[in-house]
Design an enzyme around this catalytic site. Structure first.
Site, PDB file in Angstrom:
ATOM      1  N   TYR A 229      66.902  56.109  57.566  1.00 40.09           N
ATOM      2  CA  TYR A 229      66.519  55.722  58.933  1.00 40.09           C
ATOM      3  C   TYR A 229      67.382  56.431  59.961  1.00 40.09           C
ATOM      4  O   TYR A 229      66.907  56.812  61.029  1.00 40.09           O
ATOM      5  CB  TYR A 229      66.628  54.199  59.100  1.00 40.09           C
TER       6      TYR A 229
ATOM      7  N   ASP B 163      66.496  45.430  59.860  1.00 40.31           N
ATOM      8  CA  ASP B 163      65.314  45.146  60.687  1.00 40.31           C
ATOM      9  C   ASP B 163      65.744  44.358  61.925  1.00 40.31           C
ATOM     10  O   ASP B 163      66.449  43.350  61.807  1.00 40.31           O
ATOM     11  CB  ASP B 163      64.302  44.328  59.865  1.00 40.31           C
TER      12      ASP B 163
ATOM     13  N   THR C 189      71.883  57.518  56.527  1.00 37.41           N
ATOM     14  CA  THR C 189      70.832  56.824  55.788  1.00 37.41           C
ATOM     15  C   THR C 189      69.502  57.510  56.124  1.00 37.41           C
ATOM     16  O   THR C 189      69.430  58.324  57.048  1.00 37.41           O
ATOM     17  CB  THR C 189      70.750  55.337  56.201  1.00 37.41           C
TER      18      THR C 189
ATOM     19  N   ASN D  54      66.340  39.013  47.393  1.00 41.05           N
ATOM     20  CA  ASN D  54      66.519  38.659  48.800  1.00 41.05           C
ATOM     21  C   ASN D  54      67.993  38.346  49.043  1.00 41.05           C
ATOM     22  O   ASN D  54      68.612  37.594  48.271  1.00 41.05           O
ATOM     23  CB  ASN D  54      65.671  37.419  49.106  1.00 41.05           C
TER      24      ASN D  54
HETATM   25  N1  SAM Z   1      69.277  50.835  55.069  1.00 46.50           N
HETATM   26  C1  SAM Z   1      68.122  51.705  54.964  1.00 46.50           C
HETATM   27  C2  SAM Z   1      68.230  52.865  55.909  1.00 46.50           C
HETATM   28  O1  SAM Z   1      69.073  52.804  56.820  1.00 46.50           O
HETATM   29  O2  SAM Z   1      67.508  53.853  55.738  1.00 46.50           O
HETATM   30  C3  SAM Z   1      66.830  50.913  55.177  1.00 46.50           C
HETATM   31  C4  SAM Z   1      66.615  50.355  56.552  1.00 46.50           C
HETATM   32  S1  SAM Z   1      65.122  49.365  56.674  1.00 46.50           S
HETATM   33  C5  SAM Z   1      64.810  49.275  58.367  1.00 46.50           C
HETATM   34  C6  SAM Z   1      65.776  47.736  56.319  1.00 46.50           C
HETATM   35  C7  SAM Z   1      65.665  47.358  54.868  1.00 46.50           C
HETATM   36  O3  SAM Z   1      66.263  46.088  54.668  1.00 46.50           O
HETATM   37  C8  SAM Z   1      64.225  47.237  54.393  1.00 46.50           C
HETATM   38  O4  SAM Z   1      64.031  48.066  53.255  1.00 46.50           O
HETATM   39  C9  SAM Z   1      64.070  45.756  54.068  1.00 46.50           C
HETATM   40  O5  SAM Z   1      63.163  45.508  53.006  1.00 46.50           O
HETATM   41  C10 SAM Z   1      65.495  45.362  53.729  1.00 46.50           C
HETATM   42  N2  SAM Z   1      65.759  43.914  53.921  1.00 46.50           N
HETATM   43  C11 SAM Z   1      65.498  43.202  55.036  1.00 46.50           C
HETATM   44  N3  SAM Z   1      65.827  41.913  54.859  1.00 46.50           N
HETATM   45  C12 SAM Z   1      66.319  41.816  53.597  1.00 46.50           C
HETATM   46  C13 SAM Z   1      66.809  40.739  52.816  1.00 46.50           C
HETATM   47  N4  SAM Z   1      66.857  39.483  53.320  1.00 46.50           N
HETATM   48  N5  SAM Z   1      67.238  40.988  51.563  1.00 46.50           N
HETATM   49  C14 SAM Z   1      67.170  42.243  51.045  1.00 46.50           C
HETATM   50  N6  SAM Z   1      66.704  43.310  51.741  1.00 46.50           N
HETATM   51  C15 SAM Z   1      66.283  43.101  52.990  1.00 46.50           C
END
Ligand code: SAM
Length: 212
Positions: A193, A118, A191, A96
């Site tokens: 997304y 997110d 990326t 995290n």
């Molecule tokens: N960056 C990638 C993309 O653009 O394709 C993934 C985007 S996805 C919407 C956001 C990612 O951030 C998720 O896989 C989520 O698990 C991760 N994430 C969110 N909060 C986090 C945290 N506090 N620590 C680590 N990862 C986190």
């Protein structure tokens, strides 16, 4: 984000300690000794399935990269990419981001990337946004002086919130694009997304900010 459970993910991550670093706190202050070369370190927080960080590491062998992702069922896809590409300048952490200051010492990181974080649209969840002031403080506590944060999103609400958050925190806004894919920005690496949302017609927002 909905995450598909992959019961085998944990075992696969644990079987590659050369790429997915176990007990990352033990490397605090000495990350460069974990890599082959002592060179600048860029991290991506919320790295997802790892396409961006893997392509960045391929394109920039003079920089070390670390991708950080909360979910084992997601980061395992980044590991699959990495075991194929066998890059000496990329490592992954299944942690995290709230733990960043347990893992990195002040001045150990040169740049932070946030891609399609997110949005947490409900006001009561604002503290979970990775551009909320408490996260900006965590990044400050690990970055070098004048360290940079590069941020991309398709979410206009999150982008507006983030620009305000950066500005209120006293960060220098160095670059802003309200339509990255129709801008003069060169060398963009998409990326997962980004590809999905831009194919659906969404505009991509991007900014670069600098700490004092
Ligand atoms: N960056 C990638 C993309 O653009 O394709 C993934 C985007 S996805 C919407 C956001 C990612 O951030 C998720 O896989 C989520 O698990 C991760 N994430 C969110 N909060 C986090 C945290 N506090 N620590 C680590 N990862 C986190």
């Amino acid at each position: 984000m909905r995450v598909r459970n992959k019961p085998w993910a944990r075992e696969m991550l644990d079987s590659h300690p050369e790429y997915v670093i176990p007990s990352p706190e033990e490397n605090k202050g000495k990350w460069n000794s974990v890599f082959e070369k002592d060179q600048p370190l860029h991290i991506e927080v919320g790295t997802g399935k790892g396409r961006f960080i893997t392509e960045m590491a391929k394109a920039n062998p003079h920089i070390n990269y670390i991708g950080i992702e909360l979910f084992d069922s997601v980061i395992v896809s980044a590991l699959e990419r990495l075991t194929e590409a066998k890059l000496p300048n990329l490592k992954l952490l299944n942690v995290n981001a709230e733990k960043l200051t347990d893992i990195f010492a002040k001045g150990e990181v040169n740049r932070v990337y946030l891609n399609f974080s997110d949005p947490w649209p409900k006001t009561r969840h604002a503290k979970r946004r990775l551009t909320y002031k408490t996260f900006l403080k965590l990044y400050e506590d690990i970055l070098v002086e004048k360290g940079e944060l590069h941020f991309k999103t398709d979410n206009q609400g999150l982008f507006e919130f983030s620009l305000l958050s950066f500005s209120e925190y006293g960060l220098l806004l160095k670059y802003i694009s309200l339509d990255l894919h129709n801008s003069d920005f060169e060398g963009n690496i998409m990326t997962e997304y980004e590809e999905k949302f831009s194919q659906q017609g969404s505009r991509i927002y991007r900014c670069e900010v600098q700490y004092p």
